[in-house]
Design an enzyme around this catalytic site. Sequence first.
Site, PDB file in Angstrom:
ATOM      1  CB  SER A 185      81.823  -9.076  39.098  1.00  0.00           C
ATOM      2  OG  SER A 185      82.561 -10.066  38.437  1.00  0.00           O
ATOM      3  CG  ASP A 244      88.228  -5.542  35.900  1.00  0.00           C
ATOM      4  OD1 ASP A 244      88.778  -6.638  36.061  1.00  0.00           O
ATOM      5  OD2 ASP A 244      87.000  -5.371  36.021  1.00  0.00           O
ATOM      6  CG  HIS A 271      86.867  -7.549  38.948  1.00  0.00           C
ATOM      7  ND1 HIS A 271      86.145  -7.182  37.834  1.00  0.00           N
ATOM      8  CD2 HIS A 271      86.113  -8.483  39.583  1.00  0.00           C
ATOM      9  CE1 HIS A 271      85.015  -7.862  37.793  1.00  0.00           C
ATOM     10  NE2 HIS A 271      84.972  -8.650  38.851  1.00  0.00           N
TER      11      HIS A 271
END
Length: 841
Positions: free
Chosen positions: A694, A785, A817
């Site tokens: 991320s 995601d 995610h």
Amino acid sequence: MAAASIPTAQRFRLSHLDLLTSFPSPKLKSLSRSLRFDFASNPSQVLASIPAMQATVPMLSKESPMGVDATTVEEYASQAKLLQEFSNIPTINKAWIFKSEESSRAMFSFSQPNIVANKKRTFIHSSHISKTRDLSVSFEWSPFPIQMDGVSTLVPSPSGTKLLVVRNKEDESPTVLEIWGQYQLEKEIHIPQSVHGSIYTDEWFGRIAWNHEENLIAYVAEEPVPSKPVFNDLGYKKEGSADKDYGSWKGQGDWEEHWGETYAKKRKPSLFVVNTTSGEAQPVKGIPKSLSAGQVIWAPSTSSGSNGYLVFVGWLSENGPQQTPRKLGIKYCYNRPCALYAIKAPFHESNTTEMPFNADEVKDNEKAVNLTQALSSAFFPQFSPDGRTLVFLSVKSAVDSGAHSATNSLHKLEWPADGKPDTSSRIIDVVPIVMCPEDGCFPGLYWSNFVPNPWLSDECTMVLTSVWGSTQAILSVNILSCKVSRISPDDTIYSWNVLALDGDNIIAECSSPVDPPQTKYGFRISAKEQSAKYEWLDVSSPLQGYSDKIRSFLSSHQCTILKIPVSNHSENLTKGARRHFDAIFVSCAGSKSEESFKGNENTSACNPVIVILHGGPHSVSLSTYTKSGAFLSSLGYNLLIVNYRGSLGFGEEALQSLPGKAGSQDVNDVLTALDYAIEKGLVDASKVAVLGGSHGGFLTTHLIGQAPDRFVVAAVRNPVCNLSLMVGTSDIPDWCYVEAFGTEGKKLCTEAPSSEHLNLFYNKSPISHLSKVKTPTLFLLGAQDLRVPVSNGLQYARALREKGVELKVIVFPDDTHGIERPQSDFESFLNIGVWFKKYCK
């Protein structure tokens, strides 16, 4: 024959011919050349001969990945076996205490990945707690745990004599509520989809609450499926048609906003109450349609015995850019405005079986009442044991600044004696936001949550868990004096987490990056507020059943927390932003130890190091045990886990220094931490890998572009690579604006970015440095995601391939995610281990 024209099965078998060339045996190499020649002239005959050949050469299994050489196959096999050892260690989810006059019993919920079934296995273990006056304790565990198949959650009643078991069925089947007594199943309630969908059991919306009399249960569930248009073969809407009428079908109806990442298939969270005597479930009426409800609790009973009111958290759907009707992603995002509301419950009269609440129109005194209008954020409500005080958390700094998370604060308001909500009740600060903590002092509340009963016997002191720098600590908070005390040991690398209270004593767990979780029992040895102290004892636990191999690996590892001075001080920085930040350093066997570090020796570390970067960016890497970290360090890597400025746990000024400087300040902090470790002789500069997901992937791809000669290999999980692409596809476009522009970005955020904004997004993104990248990079991407859509990583990976950079891309088709499904998580870290081993000798 061109490769593209060869059928898939033939290309797969042909890859085994490539595999042969890596074997040292001259006989096999000769066989490979012969087969290649024959394949060119007669492919069918060669392919037919391969199964017989496999009987002679076992290594050439049909399961070998395409193009993988024998050494890599062996590496996969070896690392997979080791990773399985780490994966087998269970973790504690929750714990409950059931007290009697003379003793206590504990019930623990554990989870363990079932990799073959690709789901988590949950099981219950019980223990009898024996205590003596000489401050000793023993846990007598039941002989075997019990697996909870099909169970979504468990909720004991306040008295501990009943247990609610929730089973959320699949395929639009009814939700099942089971009420268990101490000896048998007492009631089974089936709630059809026409009443509501699945019950929310997540960590954000979900909370299930028994009333004091234990005959009503309030909970959050998906609202019923809205009616949809029906069409037939003539193409017009057909009224009153049954679902399965021949020649007709249901249309899609209007598209509805959802709460983003992990909530894509969830309908609106709404409140319901079920009467456990009659089995009737009713919606809570009077809540505006614009509110999503969650975290429900019962207000205290009044002297008349009425259970009239519920308190819940409500989130407005008008939280999009410029307050437009859009539900921005809420998972991991504490910057969504929310408030506490009170509302009259169904079955609210004393005689709950005779007067159900079923009026068609909601009266004014039955509408939801906002209790916290003066605050932009209020959640996790909790009543004191005497029912006089409502306590709750707030992250108003996140809402006001736009940062997705920030320092928490704790507040209270007095609950009226007559039990009727009063909007004029004054909100009082209990624990304010800490802007710039002094060294070693309380840094503020972070990630705080409440166990089911967090109160000590004085009925005014709460026990909770919070982040403290790079560690996690157990705190006590007195809501009368507003005093905060750290009751878990200080000056330690261990992180602590409270599981349950046994009267004034505490059941907790602690761990470190090199020590798997241990169960602890804390005796309160001083009851005075100014000197409340606990003595912590080891407790036998099923968690201690990890293998001798794991014990052997971890016993040689060491851990320390480095204090990294900030480089290049700016006059514009606040005091908190100029203070040091942390990096957790884990060393494995054969590398430099913490003791030699303290001695400032100049010898070099001999093991390669992995720089690990957390996401967020307003999150934190804690000094807790993690399966992935333990696995990687057991492969022979040292770990440098950087909590750059902007991380939680270091005060609000340091956190708020990052928005507007993403891609520069955080990148410099990571390089500063790496340089610091190199100068201290902890890291060999020629053997550095980098790993992040991320925002950690944002940093990783920035680092291999801005400092291309510093890292020999990289791996990223769902990385942010191009903000100008993400802003139009993510469930949190406001995140792009705030991290790129700073707090001002909250006002600039729009669904239609200008060319100037897109240009700034591009320049702040890793893709703007792509021309300098040469580091071999592994991409692990979740196709579902919504936070950082898969297109972000794929675009960057394809661009790297264009310029000839070595890379590997794995896309998990059903993952979001976090890439948290057991098989995906296993495959991710197995590939990370093998990829790093290939390039980081």
